[in-house]
Design a protein around this motif. Sequence first.
Motif, PDB file in Angstrom:
ATOM      1  N   LYS A  77       4.928   2.746   5.697  1.00  0.00           N
ATOM      2  CA  LYS A  77       6.125   2.590   4.866  1.00  0.00           C
ATOM      3  C   LYS A  77       6.533   3.945   4.307  1.00  0.00           C
ATOM      4  O   LYS A  77       5.689   4.734   3.880  1.00  0.00           O
ATOM      5  CB  LYS A  77       5.814   1.618   3.724  1.00  0.00           C
ATOM      6  N   SER A  78       7.808   4.220   4.298  1.00  0.00           N
ATOM      7  CA  SER A  78       8.308   5.509   3.802  1.00  0.00           C
ATOM      8  C   SER A  78       8.090   5.624   2.293  1.00  0.00           C
ATOM      9  O   SER A  78       7.969   4.619   1.584  1.00  0.00           O
ATOM     10  CB  SER A  78       9.791   5.663   4.116  1.00  0.00           C
ATOM     11  N   VAL A  79       8.054   6.843   1.816  1.00  0.00           N
ATOM     12  CA  VAL A  79       7.879   7.091   0.385  1.00  0.00           C
ATOM     13  C   VAL A  79       9.033   6.464  -0.396  1.00  0.00           C
ATOM     14  O   VAL A  79       8.814   5.795  -1.418  1.00  0.00           O
ATOM     15  CB  VAL A  79       7.768   8.604   0.095  1.00  0.00           C
ATOM     16  N   SER A 124      10.968   3.925   0.407  1.00  0.00           N
ATOM     17  CA  SER A 124      10.838   2.468   0.425  1.00  0.00           C
ATOM     18  C   SER A 124       9.712   2.012  -0.503  1.00  0.00           C
ATOM     19  O   SER A 124       9.844   1.013  -1.218  1.00  0.00           O
ATOM     20  CB  SER A 124      10.587   1.993   1.849  1.00  0.00           C
ATOM     21  N   SER A 125       8.609   2.746  -0.509  1.00  0.00           N
ATOM     22  CA  SER A 125       7.486   2.415  -1.391  1.00  0.00           C
ATOM     23  C   SER A 125       7.895   2.524  -2.854  1.00  0.00           C
ATOM     24  O   SER A 125       7.586   1.640  -3.663  1.00  0.00           O
ATOM     25  CB  SER A 125       6.295   3.338  -1.124  1.00  0.00           C
ATOM     26  N   LYS A 155      10.197  -0.353  -3.805  1.00  0.00           N
ATOM     27  CA  LYS A 155       9.460  -1.613  -3.952  1.00  0.00           C
ATOM     28  C   LYS A 155       8.645  -1.614  -5.245  1.00  0.00           C
ATOM     29  O   LYS A 155       8.582  -2.618  -5.949  1.00  0.00           O
ATOM     30  CB  LYS A 155       8.547  -1.835  -2.755  1.00  0.00           C
ATOM     31  N   LEU A 156       8.035  -0.480  -5.569  1.00  0.00           N
ATOM     32  CA  LEU A 156       7.277  -0.378  -6.816  1.00  0.00           C
ATOM     33  C   LEU A 156       8.172  -0.636  -8.025  1.00  0.00           C
ATOM     34  O   LEU A 156       7.792  -1.352  -8.951  1.00  0.00           O
ATOM     35  CB  LEU A 156       6.630   1.005  -6.946  1.00  0.00           C
ATOM     36  N   VAL A 177       1.068   0.518  -8.854  1.00  0.00           N
ATOM     37  CA  VAL A 177       0.753   0.988  -7.504  1.00  0.00           C
ATOM     38  C   VAL A 177      -0.299   0.108  -6.831  1.00  0.00           C
ATOM     39  O   VAL A 177      -0.284  -0.071  -5.616  1.00  0.00           O
ATOM     40  CB  VAL A 177       0.297   2.465  -7.544  1.00  0.00           C
ATOM     41  N   LEU A 212       1.044  -2.490  -4.332  1.00  0.00           N
ATOM     42  CA  LEU A 212       1.742  -2.081  -3.114  1.00  0.00           C
ATOM     43  C   LEU A 212       0.775  -2.221  -1.938  1.00  0.00           C
ATOM     44  O   LEU A 212      -0.098  -1.392  -1.737  1.00  0.00           O
ATOM     45  CB  LEU A 212       2.232  -0.641  -3.241  1.00  0.00           C
ATOM     46  N   ASP A 216       1.582  -3.161   1.500  1.00  0.00           N
ATOM     47  CA  ASP A 216       2.032  -3.171   2.894  1.00  0.00           C
ATOM     48  C   ASP A 216       2.435  -1.777   3.370  1.00  0.00           C
ATOM     49  O   ASP A 216       3.353  -1.632   4.153  1.00  0.00           O
ATOM     50  CB  ASP A 216       3.166  -4.171   3.087  1.00  0.00           C
ATOM     51  N   ILE A 217       1.720  -0.785   2.924  1.00  0.00           N
ATOM     52  CA  ILE A 217       2.024   0.580   3.359  1.00  0.00           C
ATOM     53  C   ILE A 217       1.762   0.715   4.858  1.00  0.00           C
ATOM     54  O   ILE A 217       2.538   1.313   5.584  1.00  0.00           O
ATOM     55  CB  ILE A 217       1.230   1.612   2.544  1.00  0.00           C
TER      56      ILE A 217
END
Length: 189
Positions: free
Chosen positions: A17-19, A21-22, A25-26, A34, A37, A39-40
């Motif tokens: 997962k892109s930074v 996108s992460s 989502k956070l 953190v 999270l 589904d990285i």
Amino acid sequence: ESSAQNSQPKFALGGIKSVSSSLSKLEMAYARDVSRLIDIARETIYFDSVADIKACLAALEEDNEIEIVRVKSTMCDLAVEHGPGYESCMFAGLRFVKVNIRLAGNLQAQSLCVETHVCELLLVLTDIARVQTLQMQAVYKEWRRIKRLTTACWYGVRMLNFAFGRGLPLQGTASTPRSGQLESAMELT
């Protein structure tokens, strides 16, 4: 001879997962926690039949190196249980089984100190994947974003009601494993 013996699952490397996108989502779903999270790292496996997906779920359950953390399925017919309008508002048309796993019993994962990391497996029927378009995926992402906002608002209302003595606090969170998840995912229609 069963279809599971004749069928060979195919997979697509999902990558990481892109930074951006992460971070999104956070912020949107996990109140900057953190640890939620999960589904990285994700992969997609394609199957020819529901029986093949069930066989995969059974194999995951039997594997001593894998710990199943959570299973979610959008493949069941919720309209039967909750009425015709329910399914369309709860799912945006994409059908899959999402399995979150840890490689808790894997020695290599332990030596790399990643045995507590949760990975996501998407189990998808090949026929469904063939008809999915980029537009459908974009609509699904937007639906998911709106669902998160709605959930956050609902959570806020529940907490305010609790604070003013008008309700009960929420029991558990979306990241809390629930008993019977695997069994319900294996009851695909």
